[in-house]
Design a protein around this motif. Structure first.
Motif, PDB file in Angstrom:
ATOM      1  N   UNK A 103       0.810  -1.212   0.000  1.00 17.99           N
ATOM      2  CA  UNK A 103       0.000   0.000   0.000  1.00 17.99           C
ATOM      3  C   UNK A 103       0.849   1.270   0.000  1.00 17.99           C
ATOM      4  N   UNK A 104       2.167   1.112  -0.086  1.00 22.25           N
ATOM      5  CA  UNK A 104       3.062   2.274  -0.085  1.00 22.25           C
ATOM      6  C   UNK A 104       4.015   2.191  -1.267  1.00 22.25           C
ATOM      7  N   UNK A 105       4.442   3.355  -1.733  1.00 19.88           N
ATOM      8  CA  UNK A 105       5.400   3.398  -2.841  1.00 19.88           C
ATOM      9  C   UNK A 105       6.353   4.559  -2.636  1.00 19.88           C
ATOM     10  N   UNK A 106       7.549   4.395  -3.155  1.00 16.60           N
ATOM     11  CA  UNK A 106       8.593   5.405  -3.087  1.00 16.60           C
ATOM     12  C   UNK A 106       8.929   5.804  -4.520  1.00 16.60           C
ATOM     13  N   UNK A 107       8.631   7.050  -4.878  1.00 15.13           N
ATOM     14  CA  UNK A 107       8.975   7.562  -6.209  1.00 15.13           C
ATOM     15  C   UNK A 107      10.272   8.349  -6.056  1.00 15.13           C
ATOM     16  N   UNK A 108      11.340   7.874  -6.686  1.00 16.32           N
ATOM     17  CA  UNK A 108      12.661   8.415  -6.384  1.00 16.32           C
ATOM     18  C   UNK A 108      13.410   8.906  -7.620  1.00 16.32           C
ATOM     19  N   UNK A 109      14.221   9.916  -7.392  1.00 20.25           N
ATOM     20  CA  UNK A 109      15.169  10.415  -8.385  1.00 20.25           C
ATOM     21  C   UNK A 109      16.208   9.312  -8.646  1.00 20.25           C
ATOM     22  N   UNK A 136       5.473   9.292 -15.872  1.00 18.21           N
ATOM     23  CA  UNK A 136       5.480   7.847 -16.091  1.00 18.21           C
ATOM     24  C   UNK A 136       5.644   7.099 -14.765  1.00 18.21           C
ATOM     25  N   UNK A 137       6.513   7.607 -13.889  1.00 24.78           N
ATOM     26  CA  UNK A 137       6.723   6.966 -12.585  1.00 24.78           C
ATOM     27  C   UNK A 137       5.449   7.012 -11.744  1.00 24.78           C
ATOM     28  N   UNK A 138       4.765   8.166 -11.747  1.00 24.54           N
ATOM     29  CA  UNK A 138       3.523   8.302 -10.975  1.00 24.54           C
ATOM     30  C   UNK A 138       2.450   7.366 -11.529  1.00 24.54           C
ATOM     31  N   UNK A 139       2.359   7.288 -12.844  1.00 21.72           N
ATOM     32  CA  UNK A 139       1.361   6.402 -13.462  1.00 21.72           C
ATOM     33  C   UNK A 139       1.639   4.935 -13.146  1.00 21.72           C
ATOM     34  N   UNK A 140       2.916   4.570 -13.040  1.00 25.95           N
ATOM     35  CA  UNK A 140       3.260   3.195 -12.647  1.00 25.95           C
ATOM     36  C   UNK A 140       2.684   2.873 -11.273  1.00 25.95           C
ATOM     37  N   UNK A 141       2.871   3.810 -10.350  1.00 20.87           N
ATOM     38  CA  UNK A 141       2.366   3.602  -8.991  1.00 20.87           C
ATOM     39  C   UNK A 141       0.839   3.591  -8.985  1.00 20.87           C
ATOM     40  N   UNK A 142       0.232   4.480  -9.759  1.00 21.47           N
ATOM     41  CA  UNK A 142      -1.232   4.534  -9.826  1.00 21.47           C
ATOM     42  C   UNK A 142      -1.797   3.187 -10.274  1.00 21.47           C
TER      43      UNK A 142
END
Length: 312
Positions: A103-109, A136-142
């Protein structure tokens, strides 16, 4: 349909990225950014302890996203590395511990140095300054969150209470009816039987009194029967409807949600606030969802109907 609630945490310097993420995610989730100033949706309230607010937030949200950007330089084994702010890493650990890794994700540089401990966490990498890469990274998590199991069985108090309730009342009642081919009431054998679980629309302080009021509005007859392996008889209300014997139960066990949530929240938390009501409502939904999943798992879903008070 109620949207799942999603929290976005970031450093102060990267609030613009958090806003972009919110725009992408808001079509499918009810999104709150950590610093939003609207009082009703703000995570950090005026004159309140930040840790207290964070602990509350982990119970209010269904998902958490933390943005890891290269805000700080640290020396690691003689080399200078980039890493996110300490508060972002702390919040990531806090949300992961409460909600679980799914239920958690880390979007990282992509330039960030990560510890090996992050191996089991959902990571989405982007290139700083490259907007399509971030989107693209946000959409992956979505998509990851959208495809995750809805209110999966977990360690929250509502899930535990639902499991106990099924094992102590629902399962033995259903097995008794199956093994005996129904139930005999007042000299009549009813082969068609159902079990209705009536759940209130909200949890009051005195759940037992709440159920007594609800019970008084329904005409029922109490019966009891012995089931193998149980120290006491099962006592339950019944009602005949369309030649079907309906067993009706009011799960007073949900009063435990109040006690459990109180222990999970900081001592100074206002339990008369809308925030507390929203946490209780989410746990009540989790209780119902977990119960329905367990009924399917045990093969009792055709015999048992779970209803909210407004559906009666």
């Amino acid at each position: 349909m109620i949207k799942k609630r999603l929290f976005i945490g970031s450093s102060s310097e990267e609030l613009s990225l958090a806003e972009k993420a919110k725009t992408i995610l808001s079509t499918d989730f009810d999104v709150t950014i950590w610093n939003e100033k609207v009082w009703d949706s703000s995570v950090f309230k005026i004159n309140q302890n930040f840790l207290s607010d964070l602990l509350k937030a982990t119970l209010q949200f269904d998902y958490g996203i933390l943005l890891g950007t290269n805000d700080d330089k640290v020396e690691f084994r003689g080399q200078v590395m980039l890493q996110p702010r300490d508060n972002v890493l702390f919040e990531l650990g806090l949300f992961t511990g409460r909600l679980g890794t799914s239920k958690c994700a880390f979007i990282i540089d992509k330039d960030i140095k990560l510890l090996s401990d992050f191996g089991g966490l959902s990571l989405a990498v982007f290139e700083n300054g490259n907007e399509p890469s971030f989107e693209n990274a946000v959409n992956q998590v979505k998509e990851l969150f959208k495809s995750s199991s809805d209110d999966e069985i977990n360690f929250f108090p509502s899930a535990t209470l639902a499991s106990v309730y099924l094992e102590n009342l629902i399962a033995p009642t259903c097995r008794f009816l199956i093994e005996n081919g129904g139930y005999e009431l007042d000299g009549i054998k009813y082969k068609k039987c159902k079990l209705h679980i009536l759940v209130p629309d909200r949890i009051n302080q005195d759940v037992n009194l709440q159920f007594e009021k609800l019970k008084s509005s329904i005409e029922t007859k109490n019966v009891s029967f012995k089931y193998a392996g149980r120290p006491r008889n099962i006592s339950i209300d019944t009602q005949i409807k369309d030649e079907i014997l309906v067993f009706i139960d009011f799960p007073t066990i949900i009063t435990g949600i109040n006690y459990a949530i109180s222990n999970l929240l900081p001592n100074d938390f206002n339990r008369l606030s809308p925030d507390y009501d929203s946490i209780l409502e989410r746990e009540l939904r989790r209780f119902i969802t977990t119960l329905k999943k367990l009924l399917i798992k045990h093969g009792f879903d055709e015999m048992v109907i779970v209803k909210r008070e407004t559906d009666i």
